[in-house]
Motif scaffolding. Sequence first.
Motif, mmCIF file in Angstrom:
data_model
loop_
_atom_site.group_PDB
_atom_site.id
_atom_site.type_symbol
_atom_site.label_atom_id
_atom_site.label_comp_id
_atom_site.label_asym_id
_atom_site.label_seq_id
_atom_site.Cartn_x
_atom_site.Cartn_y
_atom_site.Cartn_z
ATOM 1 N N TRP A 31 38.235 10.922 10.098
ATOM 2 C CA TRP A 31 38.553 11.265 8.943
ATOM 3 C C TRP A 31 36.659 12.581 8.477
ATOM 4 N N PHE A 32 36.596 12.870 7.579
ATOM 5 C CA PHE A 32 35.906 14.286 7.681
ATOM 6 C C PHE A 32 35.312 14.609 6.542
ATOM 7 N N VAL A 33 34.058 14.966 6.073
ATOM 8 C CA VAL A 33 33.757 15.733 4.611
ATOM 9 C C VAL A 33 33.087 16.548 5.024
ATOM 10 N N HIS A 34 33.546 18.058 4.054
ATOM 11 C CA HIS A 34 32.589 18.929 4.375
ATOM 12 C C HIS A 34 31.937 19.145 2.437
ATOM 13 N N TRP A 35 30.972 19.583 2.886
ATOM 14 C CA TRP A 35 29.767 19.663 1.252
ATOM 15 C C TRP A 35 29.387 20.857 0.841
ATOM 16 N N THR A 36 28.884 21.602 0.323
ATOM 17 C CA THR A 36 28.365 23.157 -0.038
ATOM 18 C C THR A 36 27.430 23.077 -1.417
ATOM 19 N N LYS A 37 26.596 23.365 -1.524
ATOM 20 C CA LYS A 37 26.099 23.186 -2.537
ATOM 21 C C LYS A 37 25.723 24.711 -3.286
ATOM 22 N N LYS A 38 27.031 26.100 -3.194
ATOM 23 C CA LYS A 38 26.684 27.078 -4.003
ATOM 24 C C LYS A 38 28.403 26.979 -4.236
ATOM 25 N N GLY A 39 29.329 27.856 -5.389
ATOM 26 C CA GLY A 39 29.804 28.447 -4.639
ATOM 27 C C GLY A 39 30.574 27.562 -5.935
ATOM 28 N N LYS A 40 32.139 27.899 -6.123
ATOM 29 C CA LYS A 40 33.464 26.968 -7.213
ATOM 30 C C LYS A 40 33.162 25.631 -6.166
ATOM 31 N N ASN A 41 33.828 25.049 -6.840
ATOM 32 C CA ASN A 41 33.525 23.311 -6.667
ATOM 33 C C ASN A 41 32.338 22.761 -5.786
ATOM 34 N N HIS A 42 31.461 23.466 -5.937
ATOM 35 C CA HIS A 42 30.029 23.029 -5.037
ATOM 36 C C HIS A 42 30.321 21.672 -5.144
ATOM 37 N N ASN A 43 29.995 20.313 -4.523
ATOM 38 C CA ASN A 43 29.623 19.635 -4.490
ATOM 39 C C ASN A 43 28.687 19.169 -3.513
ATOM 40 N N TRP A 44 26.739 19.344 -3.407
ATOM 41 C CA TRP A 44 26.097 18.844 -3.193
ATOM 42 C C TRP A 44 25.017 19.651 -3.590
ATOM 43 N N GLU A 45 23.788 18.091 -3.686
ATOM 44 C CA GLU A 45 22.422 19.174 -4.458
ATOM 45 C C GLU A 45 21.458 18.723 -3.831
ATOM 46 N N GLY A 46 22.053 17.707 -2.972
ATOM 47 C CA GLY A 46 20.576 17.213 -2.193
ATOM 48 C C GLY A 46 19.569 18.151 -1.029
ATOM 49 N N THR A 47 19.255 18.194 -0.379
ATOM 50 C CA THR A 47 17.624 19.047 0.989
ATOM 51 C C THR A 47 19.556 18.338 1.816
ATOM 52 N N SER A 48 18.947 19.644 3.026
ATOM 53 C CA SER A 48 20.311 20.023 4.209
ATOM 54 C C SER A 48 20.118 18.474 4.813
ATOM 55 N N GLY A 49 18.107 18.318 4.828
ATOM 56 C CA GLY A 49 18.008 16.796 5.732
ATOM 57 C C GLY A 49 17.767 16.017 5.398
ATOM 58 N N GLY A 50 18.460 15.704 4.930
ATOM 59 C CA GLY A 50 19.527 14.640 3.328
ATOM 60 C C GLY A 50 20.748 14.272 3.764
ATOM 61 N N ALA A 51 21.842 15.562 4.187
ATOM 62 C CA ALA A 51 23.258 15.897 4.409
ATOM 63 C C ALA A 51 23.548 15.539 5.664
ATOM 64 N N GLU A 52 23.145 14.872 6.254
ATOM 65 C CA GLU A 52 23.598 14.128 6.887
ATOM 66 C C GLU A 52 23.970 12.437 7.177
ATOM 67 N N GLY A 53 22.910 12.364 6.511
ATOM 68 C CA GLY A 53 22.752 10.650 5.761
ATOM 69 C C GLY A 53 23.864 10.315 5.570
ATOM 70 N N ASP A 54 23.856 10.982 4.134
ATOM 71 C CA ASP A 54 24.933 10.750 2.707
ATOM 72 C C ASP A 54 26.013 11.503 3.274
ATOM 73 N N MET A 55 26.319 12.414 4.176
ATOM 74 C CA MET A 55 27.577 12.196 4.817
ATOM 75 C C MET A 55 28.490 11.211 5.492
ATOM 76 N N PHE A 56 27.223 10.851 6.321
ATOM 77 C CA PHE A 56 28.005 9.505 7.098
ATOM 78 C C PHE A 56 28.031 8.019 6.462
ATOM 79 N N ASP A 57 27.059 7.997 4.659
ATOM 80 C CA ASP A 57 27.419 6.871 4.327
ATOM 81 C C ASP A 57 29.138 7.402 3.365
ATOM 82 N N GLU A 58 29.584 8.487 3.037
ATOM 83 C CA GLU A 58 30.676 8.863 2.500
ATOM 84 C C GLU A 58 31.850 8.940 3.677
ATOM 85 N N VAL A 59 31.611 8.806 4.941
ATOM 86 C CA VAL A 59 32.635 8.513 6.243
ATOM 87 C C VAL A 59 32.853 7.600 6.519
ATOM 88 N N LEU A 60 32.093 6.188 6.057
ATOM 89 C CA LEU A 60 32.285 4.961 6.248
ATOM 90 C C LEU A 60 32.710 4.412 5.113
#
Length: 144
Positions: free
Chosen positions: A57-86
């Motif tokens: 499984w994989f996820v990719h998040w982007t904060k800018k541009g078309k279809n951006h899907n991430w609003e948080g900080t870079s520090g919180g992204a790893e845990g949030d992405m882990f939650d998503e793949v689990l």
Amino acid sequence: MTQLAEESCEAVREDIRERGDGQRWVALYDGFYLTRGHYSNNSSATLHDYETGKVAWFVHWTKKGKNHNWEGTSGGAEGDMFDEVLKKARDANFNVKEIVTDKDSSVKSIYLQHFPEGIVTFCSNHCSKTFHKDLQKIKQGSVR
């Protein structure tokens, strides 16, 4: 491009099921950034099959541009992405019996929310790096 990656991951998941590990799966997780610091607007995370090293499984998040899907900080992204793949693994009826990952503070609690009976194994490479940094602090007298 995403469809091709998803098809590849589905083939890995099918291999895991066929060998009988879907209900006792050992996985590896890591999140990473294309750039760090203020400009870390893109981050990705992968959940790998421990036995083969292939991405399941994989996820990719982007904060800018078309279809951006991430609003948080870079520090919180790893845990949030882990939650998503689990969630993806759990929704596909996988039981992640053990996770091998870095020693991020949120990883253990997030993992145990999804798989309360699971085992967390911290990656020796990440542990060695932090241990070395801790020894340097002691040497400099900054830790007592």
